[in-house]
Each structure stands twice: as C-alpha cells, then as structure tokens.
Design an enzyme around this catalytic site. Sequence first.
Site, PDB file in Angstrom:
ATOM      1  CG  HIS A  94      25.928 -14.052  -4.551  1.00 53.63           C
ATOM      2  ND1 HIS A  94      25.636 -13.228  -5.610  1.00 53.63           N
ATOM      3  CD2 HIS A  94      26.498 -15.162  -5.091  1.00 53.63           C
ATOM      4  CE1 HIS A  94      25.997 -13.811  -6.737  1.00 53.63           C
ATOM      5  NE2 HIS A  94      26.527 -14.990  -6.450  1.00 53.63           N
ATOM      6  CD  GLU A  96      23.642 -12.719  -8.643  1.00 57.14           C
ATOM      7  OE1 GLU A  96      22.897 -13.543  -8.082  1.00 57.14           O
ATOM      8  OE2 GLU A  96      24.369 -13.018  -9.620  1.00 57.14           O
TER       9      GLU A  96
HETATM   10  P1  13P Z   1      27.561 -18.065 -12.874  1.00 57.01           P
HETATM   11  O1  13P Z   1      28.259 -19.385 -12.706  1.00 57.01           O
HETATM   12  O2  13P Z   1      26.206 -18.163 -13.498  1.00 57.01           O
HETATM   13  O3  13P Z   1      28.461 -17.051 -13.522  1.00 57.01           O
HETATM   14  O4  13P Z   1      27.262 -17.503 -11.392  1.00 57.01           O
HETATM   15  C1  13P Z   1      28.282 -17.506 -10.452  1.00 57.01           C
HETATM   16  C2  13P Z   1      27.725 -17.161  -9.138  1.00 57.01           C
HETATM   17  O5  13P Z   1      27.321 -16.033  -8.896  1.00 57.01           O
HETATM   18  C3  13P Z   1      27.652 -18.222  -8.129  1.00 57.01           C
HETATM   19  O6  13P Z   1      27.340 -17.704  -6.882  1.00 57.01           O
END
Ligand code: 13P
Length: 253
Positions: A94, A96
């Site tokens: 991901h 993040e």
């Molecule tokens: P959002 O739907 O909050 O934009 O997040 C998307 C996401 O990172 C799913 O992995």
Amino acid sequence: MRIPIAAGNWKLNYGPQQTAEFLQSIRSELTEVQGVVNLVFPPYISVPAAVQALNGSNIYVGVQNVSEHTQGAFTGEVSAVMAAELCSWTIIGHSERRMYHHETDEMTHSKILRALDAGLSCVVCVGEQLAQREADNSEAVVAGQIQRGLASLPAEKLKDIVIAYEPVWAIGTGRAASRDDAESMAQMIRSVFAEMYGASSAQDLRILYGGSATAANIAAFMESPEIDGALVGGASLKPEFVQISRIIAESRR
Ligand code: 13P
C-alpha cells in the site's frame, strides 16, 4: 468471467470491539450480495474479532501487511504464516506503507513471495504520486512497481494475485481518478502483466480501483470492463460499503 471484488481497507481504524460491532451491523446485508467477493482488512489486533464476527458468512478477512521475514528478532512484525492461521488475504505494498514505512518494490516483492508461500491471496497496491502524474510519468512508475514487485512469481500462484491501482493523489482526498484514467492505467497494468506472464494469465487478473471510491462514483468505474472492483478506504468504515459491494456485483450481472 472475472468475479469482481469489493475490498475494505480499514487502515488504522476500529479496534476489536468496534470491529465486532460494525461487522455485526453489516454482516447479514453484505452476505446477501451475490456475485462479488467481499473482503475486509481490519488492523491486526482486530482480526480475531473480525473472524469471529464473520464466522459462517461469505465475507473474507485479510491483513493489511505481512512481514518480509519469516521469524526471529523483528519486534512488532507478524509473519504471513501467522496471519494465514486466521485469514486468507493480505494487502501488500500500500502507498502508505511505501511512504511512511519506506517499503521498496524489493520489499513488496519478498512480502508477496512470503504471502503466496503461506497460502494467502494478495491485493498488491500500485500507483503514482501527484508529482509523477504531473510529470507525465504515471505509466512508467506503475509499470516499474509491477515489474519489480511481481517478478518471478510461481505460475500456479498467479491466480492468488489481485492488483489495486491506487493513485496516491486520490487516496483520502475526495478527488477520485476519472474513469478513463483508471481504465487506461488498468489496461497498461494488464499489458505489463501479459508481457510477464502471458495473455491468458493477464486476462484472468483482477484489477481494482482505489482512491476516494464511494457509493456515488463506483458505478462509473465499473462501466469499464478493465476494472474488476474497488479497494475502498474511508467508505469501507460505514454501511456505505454494503452499497458499494452491491453496485459492483450488479455491474457484472
Ligand atoms: P480512500 O478510499 O479513503 O481514499 O482510501 C483508499 C485506499 O487507500 C484503500 O487502500
């Protein structure tokens, strides 16, 4: 036909108690949605509560990450083998994790191998940052993530790979990609996968869209035959997730 997927990435939200409450509140409605694979990815500590709340349903539980290590002195880590005792899916790579935990494509690659070895199916995330899009570099960035992250996977495990295209600038911003942009990136991803693993594997590959996906915009994404569902963040923490799952399922009837 590729069975579509509605996946909820809860990120750092909902401890065990809230997990149990939320899943009990959506479980019966979500179970009734046919023709879609429903996946929820709670935080690690909440996985047992999720498994218990969903016991006997057709909703799958996954983890948001696995360690690239198998065991040993790695404080705070959880191995894919350990995760596989409780659940059947994992998210890997991901943005993040790439941004805040400095995960490289090479780490993503070894995590995918660990996960597949442990019998987990993987939602592998790829996507460009805003500056990369503005520099007209999105395709090269995402192609590189796929080539390095998904190199030399065992042929019999390719069916356990799902790719989520999540442009970083669309995550949590309320500014989703356009259907056309998501579609052309999905086409590109499929063609890179075809070069690596052949046309037939690429044809079977499911590609999800992620980034501010909601019940209001998901139908437009699903109009594209290239997009096989969504990886949903914020909206997966609400009953709206059931609506999203329903819209995804109905789009393929
Ligand atoms: P959002 O739907 O909050 O934009 O997040 C998307 C996401 O990172 C799913 O992995």
